[in-house]
Design a protein around this motif. Structure first.
Motif, mmCIF file in Angstrom:
data_model
loop_
_atom_site.group_PDB
_atom_site.id
_atom_site.type_symbol
_atom_site.label_atom_id
_atom_site.label_comp_id
_atom_site.label_asym_id
_atom_site.label_seq_id
_atom_site.Cartn_x
_atom_site.Cartn_y
_atom_site.Cartn_z
ATOM 1 N N ARG A 260 -2.386 27.259 -32.660
ATOM 2 C CA ARG A 260 -2.482 25.747 -32.250
ATOM 3 C C ARG A 260 -3.896 25.455 -32.388
ATOM 4 N N GLY A 261 -3.927 24.171 -32.895
ATOM 5 C CA GLY A 261 -5.396 23.540 -32.934
ATOM 6 C C GLY A 261 -6.019 23.112 -31.857
ATOM 7 N N ASP A 262 -5.263 23.079 -30.910
ATOM 8 C CA ASP A 262 -5.922 22.550 -29.552
ATOM 9 C C ASP A 262 -6.401 23.745 -28.504
ATOM 10 N N LEU A 263 -6.217 24.949 -29.195
ATOM 11 C CA LEU A 263 -6.712 26.225 -28.422
ATOM 12 C C LEU A 263 -8.278 26.352 -28.116
ATOM 13 N N GLN A 264 -8.829 25.982 -29.195
ATOM 14 C CA GLN A 264 -10.158 26.102 -29.210
ATOM 15 C C GLN A 264 -10.691 25.210 -28.147
ATOM 16 N N PHE A 265 -10.368 24.023 -27.931
ATOM 17 C CA PHE A 265 -10.907 23.110 -27.218
ATOM 18 C C PHE A 265 -10.570 23.301 -25.724
ATOM 19 N N ILE A 266 -9.183 23.828 -25.418
ATOM 20 C CA ILE A 266 -8.864 24.355 -24.160
ATOM 21 C C ILE A 266 -9.593 25.343 -23.578
ATOM 22 N N THR A 267 -9.569 26.373 -24.290
ATOM 23 C CA THR A 267 -10.305 27.526 -24.085
ATOM 24 C C THR A 267 -11.945 27.278 -23.523
ATOM 25 N N GLN A 268 -12.442 26.418 -24.348
ATOM 26 C CA GLN A 268 -13.970 26.433 -23.654
ATOM 27 C C GLN A 268 -14.196 25.507 -22.329
ATOM 28 N N TRP A 269 -13.049 25.152 -21.773
ATOM 29 C CA TRP A 269 -12.895 24.457 -20.492
ATOM 30 C C TRP A 269 -12.643 25.476 -19.399
ATOM 31 N N ILE A 270 -12.125 26.584 -19.969
ATOM 32 C CA ILE A 270 -11.410 27.755 -18.696
ATOM 33 C C ILE A 270 -12.540 28.706 -18.642
ATOM 34 N N GLN A 271 -12.636 29.387 -17.289
ATOM 35 C CA GLN A 271 -13.607 30.011 -16.803
ATOM 36 C C GLN A 271 -12.974 31.579 -16.913
ATOM 37 N N GLN A 272 -13.692 32.722 -17.203
ATOM 38 C CA GLN A 272 -13.181 33.815 -17.106
ATOM 39 C C GLN A 272 -12.306 34.070 -15.853
ATOM 40 N N GLY A 273 -11.135 34.840 -16.050
ATOM 41 C CA GLY A 273 -10.469 35.099 -14.810
ATOM 42 C C GLY A 273 -9.821 33.888 -13.777
ATOM 43 N N GLU A 274 -10.132 32.783 -14.398
ATOM 44 C CA GLU A 274 -9.244 31.407 -13.773
ATOM 45 C C GLU A 274 -7.714 31.761 -13.476
ATOM 46 N N ARG A 275 -7.367 31.322 -12.442
ATOM 47 C CA ARG A 275 -5.892 31.275 -11.840
ATOM 48 C C ARG A 275 -5.444 29.915 -12.754
ATOM 49 N N VAL A 276 -4.379 29.904 -13.647
ATOM 50 C CA VAL A 276 -3.914 28.679 -14.494
ATOM 51 C C VAL A 276 -2.529 28.577 -14.354
ATOM 52 N N LEU A 277 -2.084 27.263 -14.304
ATOM 53 C CA LEU A 277 -0.512 27.046 -14.308
ATOM 54 C C LEU A 277 -0.507 26.004 -15.614
ATOM 55 N N ASP A 278 0.454 26.378 -16.428
ATOM 56 C CA ASP A 278 0.496 25.617 -17.691
ATOM 57 C C ASP A 278 2.230 24.755 -17.679
ATOM 58 N N LEU A 279 1.926 23.597 -17.222
ATOM 59 C CA LEU A 279 3.026 22.742 -16.961
ATOM 60 C C LEU A 279 3.871 22.466 -18.419
ATOM 61 N N GLY A 280 4.975 22.489 -18.409
ATOM 62 C CA GLY A 280 5.522 22.305 -19.978
ATOM 63 C C GLY A 280 5.085 23.397 -20.903
ATOM 64 N N CYS A 281 4.977 24.595 -20.744
ATOM 65 C CA CYS A 281 4.217 25.578 -21.533
ATOM 66 C C CYS A 281 5.043 26.102 -22.638
ATOM 67 N N GLY A 282 6.207 25.513 -23.061
ATOM 68 C CA GLY A 282 6.670 25.912 -24.456
ATOM 69 C C GLY A 282 7.085 27.306 -24.408
ATOM 70 N N ASP A 283 6.564 27.986 -25.406
ATOM 71 C CA ASP A 283 6.989 29.154 -25.844
ATOM 72 C C ASP A 283 5.772 30.304 -25.329
#
Length: 198
Positions: free
Chosen positions: A2-25
């Motif tokens: 997915r093309g958006d992964l690089q942008f989203i990944t840079q905003w996430i810190q190591q070891g965060e607790r994450v919830l993905d709403l409408g997470c698809g596959d």
């Protein structure tokens, strides 16, 4: 990938607790688990996509996002992510408040109804647009709340939501100089990093 992964990944810190709403596959969460060692889970309504999550080792809850999330405690997650789904919900303003109640920060992405191709469709063809970012016809679209970047930013201001960062890209997730110059006309997708103001 997915093309958006690089942008989203840079905003996430190591070891965060994450919830993905409408997470698809589960592709995004699986990527974040590998790259950022996040914990957390996704929410998805589509049974086939839930099976995709399970096959990737992503924990997922069967949930309709139009139903209440009030069973989740305040600030349970470092980041709540919602990609390409906000415009498919019945009450996106209320959902934004819920997202920033249960998460310290949020990442929201959605297609731009103000893009020049949609304006052209409406202005010159007199028909509801079908574009690369909005590929559905009026009678089969899941998008029930069509918004522009400006609409979203006004809504954030009214709800006391601070925009930490914004990235505007074309449908291939390329951030060109032209898109940066006129984002509300040339940008097809926006990615917002948000936080609730005190």
């Amino acid at each position: 990938m997915r093309g958006d992964l690089q942008f989203i990944t840079q905003w996430i810190q190591q070891g965060e607790r994450v919830l993905d709403l409408g997470c698809g596959d589960g592709e995004l969460l699986a990527h974040l688990q590998r790259e950022k060692k996040v914990t957390g889970y996704g929410m998805e309504i589509d049974t086939q996509k839930i099976l995709g999550c399970v096959s990737k080792g992503v924990e997922v809850i069967h949930q309709n996002l139009n139903e209440s999330l009030d069973y989740i405690d305040d600030k349970s997650f470092d980041t709540v992510i919602m990609t390409q789904s906000l415009q498919q919900t019945q009450k996106p303003d209320q959902l934004l408040n819920e997202i920033l109640r249960i998460g310290k920060r949020a990442i929201i992405t959605f297609p731009n109804f103000g893009h020049w191709t949609t304006r052209f469709y409406l202005g010159f063809r007199g028909r509801m647009p079908v574009t690369s970012a909005l590929p559905f016809r009026w009678y089969d679209t899941p998008n029930i709340r069509l918004i522009t970047f400006k609409d979203f930013e006004v809504q954030c201001q009214q709800q006391g939501i601070q925009i930490l960062q914004r990235t505007v890209v074309d449908n291939d997730h390329v951030e060109s100089w032209a898109v940066r110059l006129m984002p509300n006309i040339l940008g097809e997708i926006a990615l917002y990093h948000l936080e609730k103001q005190d």
